[in-house]
Design a protein around this motif. Structure first.
Motif, PDB file in Angstrom:
ATOM      1  N   ALA A   1       0.931  -1.174  -0.103  1.00  0.00           N
ATOM      2  CA  ALA A   1      -0.013   0.063   0.054  1.00  0.00           C
ATOM      3  C   ALA A   1       0.902   1.374   0.077  1.00  0.00           C
ATOM      4  N   ILE A   2       0.289   2.499  -0.563  1.00  0.00           N
ATOM      5  CA  ILE A   2       1.141   3.686  -0.467  1.00  0.00           C
ATOM      6  C   ILE A   2      -0.008   4.798   0.010  1.00  0.00           C
ATOM      7  N   ASP A   3       0.553   5.527   0.869  1.00  0.00           N
ATOM      8  CA  ASP A   3      -0.208   6.646   1.427  1.00  0.00           C
ATOM      9  C   ASP A   3       0.945   8.098   0.968  1.00  0.00           C
ATOM     10  N   LEU A   4       0.379   8.940   0.137  1.00  0.00           N
ATOM     11  CA  LEU A   4       1.210  10.136  -0.127  1.00  0.00           C
ATOM     12  C   LEU A   4       1.740  10.837   0.915  1.00  0.00           C
ATOM     13  N   GLY A   5       1.306  10.776   2.223  1.00  0.00           N
ATOM     14  CA  GLY A   5       1.784  11.427   3.387  1.00  0.00           C
ATOM     15  C   GLY A   5       2.657  10.536   4.208  1.00  0.00           C
ATOM     16  N   ASP A   6       3.107   9.273   3.717  1.00  0.00           N
ATOM     17  CA  ASP A   6       3.992   8.450   4.299  1.00  0.00           C
ATOM     18  C   ASP A   6       5.103   7.935   3.513  1.00  0.00           C
ATOM     19  N   GLU A   7       6.219   8.744   3.653  1.00  0.00           N
ATOM     20  CA  GLU A   7       7.291   8.220   2.671  1.00  0.00           C
ATOM     21  C   GLU A   7       7.890   6.881   2.979  1.00  0.00           C
ATOM     22  N   THR A   8       7.716   6.424   4.196  1.00  0.00           N
ATOM     23  CA  THR A   8       8.469   5.100   4.388  1.00  0.00           C
ATOM     24  C   THR A   8       7.484   4.143   3.575  1.00  0.00           C
ATOM     25  N   GLY A   9       6.335   4.295   3.601  1.00  0.00           N
ATOM     26  CA  GLY A   9       5.495   3.222   2.814  1.00  0.00           C
ATOM     27  C   GLY A   9       5.755   3.537   1.446  1.00  0.00           C
ATOM     28  N   ILE A  10       6.098   4.468   0.853  1.00  0.00           N
ATOM     29  CA  ILE A  10       6.322   4.687  -0.525  1.00  0.00           C
ATOM     30  C   ILE A  10       7.654   4.251  -0.849  1.00  0.00           C
ATOM     31  N   GLU A  11       8.505   4.039  -0.183  1.00  0.00           N
ATOM     32  CA  GLU A  11       9.858   3.462  -0.396  1.00  0.00           C
ATOM     33  C   GLU A  11       9.811   2.006  -0.084  1.00  0.00           C
ATOM     34  N   GLN A  12       9.080   1.474   0.716  1.00  0.00           N
ATOM     35  CA  GLN A  12       8.999   0.220   0.800  1.00  0.00           C
ATOM     36  C   GLN A  12       8.125  -0.524  -0.257  1.00  0.00           C
ATOM     37  N   ALA A  13       7.212   0.412  -0.883  1.00  0.00           N
ATOM     38  CA  ALA A  13       6.660  -0.095  -2.083  1.00  0.00           C
ATOM     39  C   ALA A  13       7.460  -0.203  -3.357  1.00  0.00           C
ATOM     40  N   ALA A  14       8.398   0.819  -3.334  1.00  0.00           N
ATOM     41  CA  ALA A  14       9.475   0.968  -4.477  1.00  0.00           C
ATOM     42  C   ALA A  14      10.458  -0.405  -4.472  1.00  0.00           C
ATOM     43  N   SER A  15      10.793  -0.507  -3.143  1.00  0.00           N
ATOM     44  CA  SER A  15      11.640  -1.740  -2.760  1.00  0.00           C
ATOM     45  C   SER A  15      10.966  -3.022  -3.213  1.00  0.00           C
ATOM     46  N   HIS A  16       9.725  -3.207  -3.087  1.00  0.00           N
ATOM     47  CA  HIS A  16       8.900  -4.317  -3.256  1.00  0.00           C
ATOM     48  C   HIS A  16       8.878  -4.498  -4.901  1.00  0.00           C
TER      49      HIS A  16
END
Length: 245
Positions: free
Chosen positions: A59-74
């Motif tokens: 999942a991504i939330d545009l207010g959560d950089e950690t989640g965006i980084e984890q999604a990119a890693s996945h």
């Protein structure tokens, strides 16, 4: 004005990308994002299309950089990504509507507009551009809006939305300069999708010609397919016409 029929997306060749290219669509559960996903998932040249939203896994939330980084890693575990489309955006919700005057501006609504419409896409660029191949066409395309054009602003109002989309356009232009140094075939685009029949546009669409999400998706992918490095950093409408900054 270039009009496309509802089945035009099936005619898209997408030959500017290598056969077996991979794509990512952020905002894949929205009307336009979902329609783009459907086209790419069905296209024979697209090996994989990963949809990302708050309800997807990852999942991504545009207010959560950690989640965006984890999604990119996945996503990176599958190899290079050739196309990233940011189909996110915020105009209004149940509590916030576009401002008609200066007195309606609030700090919280402005901050939210900038987080979703400018900061979030910048974070997507930050974490997904390392997945781009260096020697094939790769593209980051984001849904901007004509009302984000400073030169085209004749009506005023909509302070948060206009300003945050103008900021998004600057982010795209600036990123295009940086990426060109390491990825000569990279394309960064800010795209105006037209007035699309969605919940976002419904309160403001009276008297306007509306595109279905499917037609808009076909037109946007057509613009992306025909763009090359000479177009990087451009602000383009669905009909490939350039919009003034």
């Amino acid at each position: 004005m270039e009009r496309m029929t509802s089945n035009h997306s099936s005619e898209l060749l997408l030959q500017s990308f290598p056969d077996g290219f991979r794509a990512v669509v952020a905002g894949s559960t929205g009307a336009i994002g979902s329609a783009i996903m459907q086209v790419l998932l069905a296209h024979p040249r697209c090996k994989e299309c990963v949809g990302l939203a708050r309800s997807t896994d990852p999942a991504i939330d545009l207010g959560d950089e950690t989640g965006i980084e984890q999604a990119a890693s996945h996503v990176s575990t599958g190899g290079d990504v050739h196309l990233v489309i940011d189909a996110t955006g915020f105009l209004h919700d149940g509590a916030v509507m576009p401002e008609k005057s200066l007195k309606q501006i609030t700090s919280s609504s402005m901050q939210h507009s900038f987080q979703v419409n400018a900061i979030g896409p910048a974070l997507l660029l930050k974490h997904f551009h390392p997945l781009f191949p260096r020697h094939h066409k790769c593209c980051f395309a984001t849904l901007s809006a004509r009302v984000g054009s400073i030169g085209d602003n004749a009506l005023g109002g909509w302070y948060g939305y206009r300003a945050s989309k103008a900021a998004l356009n600057m982010i795209i232009k600036t990123a295009s300069i940086e990426l060109a140094r390491t990825h000569p075939d990279a394309v960064c685009l800010a795209l105006h999708p037209g007035t699309v029949k969605t919940a976002l546009s419904e309160p403001f669409s009276s008297g306007r010609d509306l595109f279905s999400a499917e037609v808009s998706a076909g037109m946007l992918l057509n613009v992306i397919d025909k763009a090359d490095s000479s177009n990087t950093g451009s602000f383009l409408a669905y009909d490939r016409r350039e919009i003034c900054w």
